[in-house]
Write an enzyme that holds these catalytic residues in place. Structure first.
Site, PDB file in Angstrom:
ATOM      1  CG  ASP A 184      44.678  48.289  57.122  1.00 18.90           C
ATOM      2  OD1 ASP A 184      44.267  48.985  58.065  1.00 18.90           O
ATOM      3  OD2 ASP A 184      45.641  48.618  56.408  1.00 18.90           O
ATOM      4  N   GLY A 185      42.922  44.029  57.754  1.00 24.08           N
ATOM      5  CA  GLY A 185      42.104  42.853  57.480  1.00 24.08           C
ATOM      6  C   GLY A 185      41.023  42.663  58.532  1.00 24.08           C
ATOM      7  NE  ARG A 228      41.321  39.848  24.016  1.00 29.44           N
ATOM      8  CZ  ARG A 228      42.474  39.420  23.516  1.00 29.44           C
ATOM      9  NH1 ARG A 228      43.341  40.269  22.996  1.00 29.44           N
ATOM     10  NH2 ARG A 228      42.787  38.130  23.566  1.00 29.44           N
TER      11      ARG A 228
END
Length: 287
Positions: free
Chosen positions: A65-66, A167
């Site tokens: 996938d990379g 946050r």
């Protein structure tokens, strides 16, 4: 004559060897074989990454996938289809095994494989100094803490509407393809490949009410900090500091990535096979 270009998992010797094995067989079929200079494969037509998309008709990824993310960058907006032969670990986007690589390439050239159009996003970093940088992501853009673990306060907008001041450890804006990556690990929703949408998912939000949000593909997501610094990562390969006063603007990219799928194998088949989606573990007492 069909022009077939290979994009290899870098540093993977088995990918390099498979490319060298496939090349003569493809030439026998009347195809021209093109390799990337960056992949260090000799004996074929060699081009650089900027030249690659215009030099080929089909991109064959030998990797995981990379490497498919790398292919998305190299292909750009050319519309060249991509075929993934798995040489990685998961292979979510590369469903074909090396043992059937030649047969699969022939089927792709013959139009026998289904195609999916994977939505991508355009990420524009607008600096407080007036400079801009624009990148395309197949998976996601992540705003995170960087090297120092601290709570970030990120102001997010959808089109002209203020969403919230998050946050959190960070925020992920994911495509349907990227929804099963970092977004899923952070508790975000899975988006089907054909859905035209983006997921906005907080990372370890300080408030329990801060939940993931799904936005339409034609929306504009804007994220900014007040005085804090944060890190921005695009598809896990490009990183930049987001300073106070900078803005990150995310929209749909002008062109999707066209990816070949396996015939007769649906999206949920791949989820079950690759990610054990919905699979119940058998206990010892049930044997």
């Amino acid at each position: 004559m069909k022009r077939i270009g290979f994009i290899l998992k870098q540093g993977k010797e088995s990918a390099r060897q498979l490319a060298l094995e496939l090349a003569p067989a493809l030439r026998t079929l009347g195809a021209e074989v093109v390799m990337l200079r960056e992949d260090d494969v000799e004996g074929e037509r060699i081009v650089s990454e900027p030249e690659f998309a215009s030099a080929i008709d089909l991109a064959v990824v030998l990797g995981g996938d990379g490497t498919m993310l790398r292919a998305s960058r190299v292909i750009g907006n050319s519309g060249t289809p991509v075929l993934g032969i798995n040489q990685g670990r998961l292979g979510f986007l590369a469903p074909f095994e090396p043992s059937v690589a030649l047969e699969t390439i022939r089927d792709a050239l013959a139009g026998k494989l289904p195609e999916t159009r994977r939505m991508r996003i355009q990420v524009r970093l607008e600096s407080r100094t007036g400079e801009t940088q624009t990148l395309i992501a197949l998976n996601d853009v992540v705003i995170h803490q960087g090297a120092v673990a601290r709570l970030l306060e990120l102001n997010a907008y959808l089109d002209d509407d203020f969403i919230a001041s998050y946050r959190a450890d960070g925020l992920i804006v994911a495509t349907p393809t990227g929804s099963t990556a970092y977004n899923l690990a952070a508790g975000g929703p899975i988006l089907l490949p054909e859905q035209q949408a983006m997921a906005l998912t907080p990372i370890c939000a300080h408030a329990l009410t801060m939940r993931p949000l799904v936005a339409s593909h034609d929306s504009t997501v804007t994220i900014a900090t007040d005085d804090q610094e944060a890190a921005v990562t695009v598809d896990g390969y490009w990183s930049q500091t987001l300073y106070g006063g900078d803005r990150l603007v995310v929209t749909e990219a002008s062109a999707p990535l066209i990816v070949f799928g396996a015939p007769g194998k649906g999206y949920f088949d791949i989820l079950r096979e690759k990610m054990h989606w919905g699979v119940r573990e058998r206990s010892a007492s049930s044997d």
